[in-house]
Design an enzyme around this catalytic site. Structure first.
Site, PDB file in Angstrom:
ATOM      1  CD  GLU A  51      -4.884   5.600   3.956  1.00  0.00           C
ATOM      2  OE1 GLU A  51      -5.924   5.180   4.331  1.00  0.00           O
ATOM      3  OE2 GLU A  51      -4.638   5.273   2.840  1.00  0.00           O
ATOM      4  NE  ARG A  99      -8.159 -10.431  -4.383  1.00  0.00           N
ATOM      5  CZ  ARG A  99      -8.912  -9.528  -3.824  1.00  0.00           C
ATOM      6  NH1 ARG A  99     -10.067  -9.621  -4.428  1.00  0.00           N
ATOM      7  NH2 ARG A  99      -9.253  -8.903  -2.618  1.00  0.00           N
ATOM      8  CE  LYS A 156      -4.138  -1.791   1.853  1.00  0.00           C
ATOM      9  NZ  LYS A 156      -3.325  -3.063   2.410  1.00  0.00           N
TER      10      LYS A 156
END
Length: 513
Positions: free
Chosen positions: A210, A302, A122
């Site tokens: 975050e 995916r 990430k």
């Protein structure tokens, strides 16, 4: 220069459950033979019975079966498979597996290992998409861009970002390593706990910060790329109905995304995908604030669990697209063609073998099952009556998906379909879904990621009038079907044997209590 077409003749599905069955159905329609792999407890699972060939992997534990790259490659060799579809979960986002397939001369039906590496972390993904101009949630990847080495440095950064903040694991998802931190005093313990959980879950304790977006919606954009450099998006899915950061209900389109916002989010997702030369099916996940601002969270490299709702509103088969792209063919449609064919509204409920109040797994044997039917209803399932839901894997029974001309129709159709669904022998979250689809705020499309937490009491199943009606409908349909098959009279004017209805309702009450 166009790449050469490499026809796929035999696909090994390196997965289990409903996604393995889903992939095999498309392969069969295309005349492509299929190979299943299975652990000891999955010997009689539907995907094994459906495949043209099957190879055992050994013990039930995923770490000794579905997650062992060498065993999957050996199964390809034994069966003559020339391609692998990883499904979702297990090895689907493992770049080492993609590299190993390439080295063995086996087509990996998914993106490149390089794209996985760039988007799998990430912190790396945030850097990559920021450079591409895609907005990200305000945050800090740490002093060197690779996470924080200790809580002290994380605290100093959190003060600059502004509380509340989230700790997040760089290597994973599913809420592992995520902590909401409202004050300075909470951060040290939250940070240390996040590192421990991330290390335990992913073998990587890297944690970053975050800004916590208050009452956001979780919106994701489906993207698709081919080897010729074409990239498109197939609109958004709203995945805001979550518990413990796990999606439970998804719908497309989102009730709050306008055409203009869809275009902007789609362009941002495509830009992020282009930054890593993305090929195949992928999903960019965003947080959408109440002010209309949206922020990139991560990219799933995916096919998503919730891909059926996109298929329903665009009238496409995304697994077929995956096979096309893996063979070197161009995308079947342009962006303009996709935009023109989007129609109606689709909703998906994840039906789990779990307690409907505490959401704890409920493994065991399904003694009886009746799935809903009727117009525009799709039930992607990986089990059947008599199946065992093992303790070793995700306890999903099926994904129930409906389509309607508009959201009101789709919600009403899902409500009816849920009322018909019967599963006995184990507990399920069907009662939770029935209540959710009768909740005024959900029906109005007024929800965010905190919806379940705020409405826990109203969503907690109990045998009120609406749910008793649902149970009676299910019993009537089920009992009527059984009696018709046996050639016996119903015995009541309503078509529901009194003894059967009484037994079922009392059992249903016990399940709800």
């Amino acid at each position: 220069m166009p790449s050469a077409i490499r026809p796929i003749r035999r696909v090994l599905v390196a997965n289990r459950g409903e996604i393995a069955v889903r992939v095999m159905r498309t392969c069969q329609e295309r005349g492509v033979s299929t190979v299943a792999v299975y652990s000891d407890v999955d010997r009689l699972a539907p995907h094994v019975l459906m495949a043209d060939a099957a190879v055992g992997l050994g013990p039930a534990a995923a770490a000794q079966s579905y997650l062992v790259i060498e065993k999957i490659l050996d199964a390809c060799k034994q069966s003559g498979a020339d391609a692998v579809h990883p499904g979702y979960g297990f090895l689907s986002e493992n770049e080492d597996f993609a590299d190993a397939c390439a080295a063995a001369g086996i087509t990996f039906i998914g993106p490149s290992a390089d794209a996985m590496r760039k988007m799998g972390s990430k912190t790396e993904a945030r850097k990559t998409v920021t450079a591409a101009g895609t907005p990200v949630v305000p945050g800090d990847n740490g002093p060197t861009g690779d996470g924080f080495p200790n809580a002290e440095l994380a605290l100093a950064s959190a003060r600059k970002i502004g509380f509340p903040v989230l700790t997040k694991a760089a290597a994973g998802g599913g809420g592992k390593g995520m902590r909401l931190v409202a004050t300075e005093a909470e951060l040290p313990a939250a940070f240390d706990g996040a590192v421990r959980e991330a290390t335990s879950s992913f073998g990587d304790g890297t944690v970053y910060l975050e800004k916590a977006i208050q009452q956001p919606r979780h919106i994701e954009i489906q993207v698709f790329g081919d080897t010729l450099g074409n990239l498109v998006h197939l609109g958004e899915r709203d995945c805001s109905i979550q518990r413990r950061h796990q999606k439970v209900i998804e719908e497309a389109p989102s009730p709050v995304v306008s055409a203009d916002l869809r275009a902007k989010m789609g362009a941002a997702a495509v830009a992020a995908a282009k930054a890593v030369n993305y090929v195949g099916a992928g999903t960019c996940e965003f947080l959408l604030g109440a002010d209309g601002g949206f922020y990139f969270l991560e990219m799933n490299t995916r096919l998503q669990v919730e891909h059926p709702v996109t298929e329903m509103i665009y009238g496409v088969d995304l697994v077929a697209w995956q096979l096309d792209v893996a063979e070197g063919r161009p995308l079947p449609m342009t962006q303009a063609e996709l935009d023109a064919r989007r129609r109606g509204h689709a909703v998906e409920c994840r039906i789990y073998a779990e307690d409907p109040v505490k959401f704890l797994p409920s493994p065991g044997r399904i003694t009886h099952m009746r799935v809903p039917d009727g117009p525009y209803i799709r039930n992607d399932s990986g089990c059947y009556e008599g199946s065992e839901i093992p303790v070793h894997y995700d306890p999903m029974i099926s994904k129930l998906v409906v389509w309607g001309e508009d959201r009101k129709t789709a919600v009403a159709r899902m409500r009816r379909a849920l009322d018909e669904y019967v599963v006995r022998g184990i507990e399920t979250n069907l009662a939770f879904h029935r209540r959710c689809f009768r909740h005024d705020a959900f029906v109005a499309g007024e929800y965010d990621t905190g919806f379940i937490g705020r409405n826990a009491k109203q969503l907690a199943p109990r045998a009120d009038e609406a749910e008793l009606i649902a149970a009676i409908v299910a019993v009537a349909l089920d009992s009527g079907q059984n009696l018709h098959a046996a050639g016996k009279p119903n015995g009541t004017s309503a078509g529901v044997p009194v003894a059967a209805a009484s037994t079922e309702i009392s059992g249903w009450r016990r399940q709800l209590s």
